[in-house]
Scaffold this motif. Sequence first.
Motif: not given
Ligand SMILES: *Cc1c(COP(=O)(O)O)cnc(C)c1O
Length: 383
Positions: A55-56, A168, A192, A197
């Motif tokens: 997600g990052t 996001d 993500s 999740k």
């Molecule tokens: C989980 C999350 C991310 C990051 O996702 P990753 O897959 O762990 O890199 C970014 N923003 C929010 C709000 C999240 O809950």
Amino acid sequence: MIPLAVPNLSGNEGRYLQEAVDSTFVSTVGPFVTRLEEMVAASAGAVGAVATSAGTAALHAALLAVGVRPGDLVVMPSFTFIASANAIAHCGATPWLVDADPFCWTMDPHQLETLFEQEAEIIGNAVYRRACGRRVAALLPVFTLGMAPDMEAIAAIAARYGLPIVADAAAAIGVRSGGEPVSACADLVCFSFNGNKTVTAGGGGAVAGRDADLLKRVRHLTTQARVSADYLHDMVGYNYRMTNIEAAVGVAQMEQLDTFLAAKRRIRRVYDTAFRGMPGVELFPEITEDENVCWFSGVVLDADLHPPVKTVCELLKEAGIEGRTFWRPIHTQPPFATAPHGPMDVVNALWGRVLTLPCSTSLTEAEQFDVIEALSGILRRTV
Ligand SMILES: *Cc1c(COP(=O)(O)O)cnc(C)c1O
């Protein structure tokens, strides 16, 4: 032990993984990646989606694609997971942090509007933060806990200042905004598939959008900016692709999206019913169902009436239940201590009082009953 949130792998995950192995397509190309992208795009009402390694990574690539450059500012809420801010820093940019809406804990459009009116100015066709002269390059609203902010109001401000929106929605797959599929509310929407999740692929993420050219740019950035198979690359790109192994799990999970969302919402309603009206206990924000995918559930404890959340967590642990504290706001994090920010009254008063409770989609009625009994007992004893 009743865990906080564990993956629910009761569908076709094993079968699809075996299929991926048998096909030898285990890496960054493969039919499951394409299928996952189609499923994400369909659920977000997007013209397409690009699967990513996290997600990052999705956020980073999306911010680059909308034109965030070194030295820029990106406006985002302080109450989020640090990855939202890290993605901005990965661009060489800095977060400009805003407080949360007291009712839904997400970006507050009124505060955003005041911030721009008082502290920003338009010069030519760009907008700058007056105090430091840095360009504001984008807005990054966060779907906190799976809740949609007031995207219509945020989009109106973005339009007034000519700013792109990267949403996001990392933990909010399946969410809608203002009665519309989520991709309608932003230039790009990031998800993500991390293990905590609602829908996981082991790891990974995705960028969805309504503009095919912008998505093409995202795909280009995530695939080493490769122009052709004979190793020509036209810019500094990233290896941010998802593997077919991850996507195999992700596709099996997406098949269960509706079931998972129903479970998350059911769990939230049961906690809300149990704790409504209890002294010194507030509920998590309640907004219309399709705008809240209820990623996490829990309660907010009155700091004067109840022991600190950490203490409550220790007491829950003795009863075999995992409860946890929640996000520490970005303006309190050492790497972002010097990031500009407005008043933080809501976030400062909120974050330390949030207690998250078990909310796996596989949580049984009996287990949730045990959680409620245990927490009620602890809170009665400590009042
Ligand atoms: C989980 C999350 C991310 C990051 O996702 P990753 O897959 O762990 O890199 C970014 N923003 C929010 C709000 C999240 O809950």
